[in-house]
Write an enzyme that holds these catalytic residues in place. Structure first.
Site, PDB file in Angstrom:
ATOM      1  N   ASP A  39       0.821  -1.209   0.000  1.00  0.00           N
ATOM      2  CA  ASP A  39       0.000   0.000   0.000  1.00  0.00           C
ATOM      3  C   ASP A  39       0.858   1.263   0.000  1.00  0.00           C
ATOM      4  O   ASP A  39       0.586   2.219  -0.737  1.00  0.00           O
ATOM      5  CB  ASP A  39      -0.905   0.021   1.237  1.00  0.00           C
ATOM      6  CG  ASP A  39      -1.932  -1.084   1.221  1.00  0.00           C
ATOM      7  OD1 ASP A  39      -1.945  -1.877   0.266  1.00  0.00           O
ATOM      8  OD2 ASP A  39      -2.723  -1.163   2.178  1.00  0.00           O
TER       9      ASP A  39
ATOM     10  N   CYS B 266       1.358  -7.556   5.850  1.00  0.00           N
ATOM     11  CA  CYS B 266       0.944  -6.269   5.301  1.00  0.00           C
ATOM     12  C   CYS B 266      -0.576  -6.153   5.363  1.00  0.00           C
ATOM     13  O   CYS B 266      -1.272  -7.149   5.558  1.00  0.00           O
ATOM     14  CB  CYS B 266       1.461  -6.118   3.874  1.00  0.00           C
ATOM     15  SG  CYS B 266       1.499  -4.404   3.281  1.00  0.00           S
ATOM     16  N   ASP B 267      -1.075  -4.948   5.153  1.00  0.00           N
ATOM     17  CA  ASP B 267      -2.452  -4.603   5.495  1.00  0.00           C
ATOM     18  C   ASP B 267      -3.511  -5.579   4.981  1.00  0.00           C
ATOM     19  O   ASP B 267      -4.358  -6.038   5.745  1.00  0.00           O
ATOM     20  CB  ASP B 267      -2.793  -3.214   4.954  1.00  0.00           C
ATOM     21  CG  ASP B 267      -2.003  -2.110   5.625  1.00  0.00           C
ATOM     22  OD1 ASP B 267      -1.078  -2.432   6.399  1.00  0.00           O
ATOM     23  OD2 ASP B 267      -2.298  -0.936   5.367  1.00  0.00           O
TER      24      ASP B 267
ATOM     25  N   CYS C 147       4.369  -1.169   9.071  1.00  0.00           N
ATOM     26  CA  CYS C 147       4.408   0.229   9.525  1.00  0.00           C
ATOM     27  C   CYS C 147       4.269   0.337  11.036  1.00  0.00           C
ATOM     28  O   CYS C 147       3.450  -0.341  11.655  1.00  0.00           O
ATOM     29  CB  CYS C 147       3.334   1.031   8.821  1.00  0.00           C
ATOM     30  SG  CYS C 147       3.541   1.084   7.031  1.00  0.00           S
TER      31      CYS C 147
ATOM     32  N   GLU D 255      -6.949   3.818  -0.584  1.00  0.00           N
ATOM     33  CA  GLU D 255      -6.670   4.600   0.622  1.00  0.00           C
ATOM     34  C   GLU D 255      -6.194   5.989   0.210  1.00  0.00           C
ATOM     35  O   GLU D 255      -5.707   6.188  -0.897  1.00  0.00           O
ATOM     36  CB  GLU D 255      -5.606   3.917   1.476  1.00  0.00           C
ATOM     37  CG  GLU D 255      -6.090   2.630   2.117  1.00  0.00           C
ATOM     38  CD  GLU D 255      -5.046   1.988   3.005  1.00  0.00           C
ATOM     39  OE1 GLU D 255      -3.915   2.515   3.090  1.00  0.00           O
ATOM     40  OE2 GLU D 255      -5.345   0.952   3.609  1.00  0.00           O
TER      41      GLU D 255
ATOM     42  N   SER E 211      -5.762   5.169   5.150  1.00  0.00           N
ATOM     43  CA  SER E 211      -4.709   4.408   5.801  1.00  0.00           C
ATOM     44  C   SER E 211      -4.897   4.478   7.307  1.00  0.00           C
ATOM     45  O   SER E 211      -5.462   5.442   7.844  1.00  0.00           O
ATOM     46  CB  SER E 211      -3.348   4.997   5.428  1.00  0.00           C
ATOM     47  OG  SER E 211      -2.347   4.564   6.320  1.00  0.00           O
TER      48      SER E 211
END
Length: 561
Positions: free
Chosen positions: A88, A129-130, A201, A451, A477
């Site tokens: 992302d 990851c997301d 993140c 996002e 996000s």
């Protein structure tokens, strides 16, 4: 392990491997190096989402090896297989970001297909990851074979001029740079410092929010959600997960035994208590649908309203996930909520024990700066709110953790693409008091529901975070903060009210009143609706086109099944 127990643990692989007629299948697997013992042990799929496209996943090969070691130690046969991931943060602000949410569905489908085809008896998913995290859990719920999730782990913060920084600071630095507040060299310094190595993140953005939610659901081992990616404890946790899945198989505990209505209420409670990402709404709705659990967007508002906000985490607070890990991780948050009667302690987890049993040894009395007490919370209610009104009949989501800017009435500045809004912001055409509207970015309209961190980061970086509201049928996000309203449903592409807005219309964003309104008579709204026609898509073929045809409303999790 007795022969009877082993056979009971092989409901699917026995069909693939046992009997004279399965000799060709056994011959193929012998070519991979398996012998008689491995061919007749329980088969465990290990989905590996490792990829060079993002630091969130670049290190997962080592964790997968540790999982496979654990499976072998517990007398299982592991089978590693890969699926995709999309970064992302790399694609943010470009057309490529439209692939992100689509990837969640592809990941779930691919894990389902491999596990179904190869007769896996159990499953360990390793992701970082997301979108690949909820995607793997959706697959586990769909397959309903014993399964455990392993999180790749959080990145450590970087250091810039004596302070911690992360990817959120880079996006906001872009806004500051456009205004002339920082130089080219300062922007470059932040860019170089923010991401020091492997891991997702650093703040309580979407990845760390979802790792926390999955731990609260009971699908990962206690403490897994907060261990930094580069710590040795991460490898040890992965090895334990590989062993634990065999224990689940022996006990016959499957995902839908864990993913109950009470488990989802626990996850929502933890997410809202920590001030987590708005994306948790989308993903938990999708996972619940796969698990056959009734859950609605309104449940998030009800639960958030009764849950105190207790975790001082970025983007709304001061700390990152590594800080939370040092003081006790998600178990500390859960223990404080459990002791206050805010969690269901009796729900089953992948340890084979209940939430209450898992948390029995957690000392919640320690004095530390990250997690407040229930008696003296950072906020009286949780970090998410659901608004409705004539602009969002099906609802929309706003993060309110640590925020005082909860009401705005102002003129709409309407954009039909994220890029157009970003251009206007960079040109400093947005003024205090404006309500920025970005539409045709929903699940169907994008397609893919991008996002908007590039946009929201630029607004905050220009100093407009507390004086401008933003609303979109797209997403935000987890690093987004400010009065930012996302997932507006129904979306503009299907003729939702957002499609009827015009520049200058007076819009009211009222979080305390749970309203998202445009001050127009119903007659005028009907007149504009009669004049509206669908926009042609920029993606008439390929994966995005397929997704647009199948995807549901954001208020239902934007699922395709």
């Amino acid at each position: 392990m007795t022969a009877d127990t082993q056979l009971r643990m092989r409901p699917h692989s026995s069909v693939i491997m046992d009997g004279p007629d399965r000799a060709p299948a056994r011959a193929m697997l012998r070519a991979t190096g398996l012998g008689d013992r491995e061919l007749h042990q329980p088969f465990v799929g290990v989905s590996n989402l490792a990829s060079d496209v993002t630091p969130c996943n670049v290190h997962l090969y080592g964790l997968v090896r540790a999982v496979k070691e654990g499976v072998r130690l517990a007398q299982g046969t592991p089978f590693e297989f890969g699926t995709l991931t999309v970064s992302d943060a790399v694609s943010m602000g470009t057309q490529g970001m439209k692939a992100s949410l689509v990837s969640r569905e592809v990941i779930a489908d691919s894990i389902e297909l491999v596990s179904f085809a190869e007769g896996f008896d159990g499953l360990v998913t390793v992701a970082g990851c997301d979108k690949n995290m909820p995607g793997t859990v959706m697959a586990a719920a769909r397959l309903n074979i014993p399964a455990i999730f392993v999180y790749g782990g959080t990145i450590l913060p970087g250091r810039y001029r004596g302070r911690d920084v992360n990817i959120q600071d880079v996006f906001e630095a872009v806004g500051a740079h456009s205004k002339g507040s920082i130089s080219d060299e300062e922007l470059k310094e932040v860019e170089r410092a923010a991401c020091p190595g492997a891991g997702s993140c650093a703040g309580l953005f979407t990845a760390n929010t979802m790792s926390s939610a999955i731990e609260a659901l009971g699908l990962s081992l206690p403490g897994d959600a907060s261990i930094p990616a580069v710590e040795e404890d991460k490898l040890a946790a992965a090895r334990r997960a590989g062993q634990a899945v065999l224990s689940l198989m022996e006990k016959g505990i499957r995902p839908r035994d864990i993913l109950t209505r009470e488990a989802f209420e626990n996850a929502i409670t933890v997410v809202t208590a920590m001030g987590g990402s708005t994306n948790a709404v989308l993903h938990l709705l999708a996972i619940a649908r796969e698990a056959g659990v009734p859950l609605s967007i309104d449940d998030f508002d009800v639960i958030s309203d009764r849950t105190p906000y207790i975790a001082d985490m970025k983007p709304s607070g001061r700390h990152v996930m590594a800080d939370l890990h040092r003081v006790g991780g998600v178990p500390l948050v859960m223990k404080r909520l459990l002791d206050a009667g805010l969690l269901h302690g009796g729900v089953m987890t992948v340890t084979g024990e209940t939430v209450e049993q898992n948390l029995a040894s957690v000392d919640a009395s320690l004095d530390q700066p990250v997690v407040s007490t229930i008696e003296a919370p950072l906020g009286a209610t949780g970090g998410l709110a659901i608004l409705k009104g004539n602009l969002a009949p099906e609802g929309c989501v706003v993060k309110i953790a640590g925020k005082e800017h909860l009401y705005q009435r102002g003129p709409a500045r309407v954009f039909d693409r994220e890029e157009d809004a970003f251009t206007a912001i960079q040109a400093q055409e947005i003024r205090a008091g404006d309500v920025v509207v970005i539409r045709y970015e929903g699940p169907k309209g994008g397609p893919g529901m991008r996002e908007m961190l590039t946009v929201t980061g630029a607004l905050v970086g220009q100093g407009l975070g507390e004086s401008v509201a933003l609303m979109t049928d797209g997403r935000f996000s987890g690093a987004t903060h400010g009065l930012m309203v996302g997932h507006v449903a129904p979306e503009a592409a299907v003729g939702g009210p957002l499609a009827l807005l015009r520049d200058g219309d007076t819009v009211v964003v009222d979080v305390p009143g749970r309203r998202l309104q445009v001050e127009l008579p119903e007659e005028e709204m009907r007149r504009r609706a009669g004049e509206w026609s669908p926009r042609p898509t920029d993606y008439p073929t390929g994966a995005l086109a397929k997704y647009a045809k199948l995807v549901s409303s954001a208020s239902q999790g934007a699922v395709t099944g």
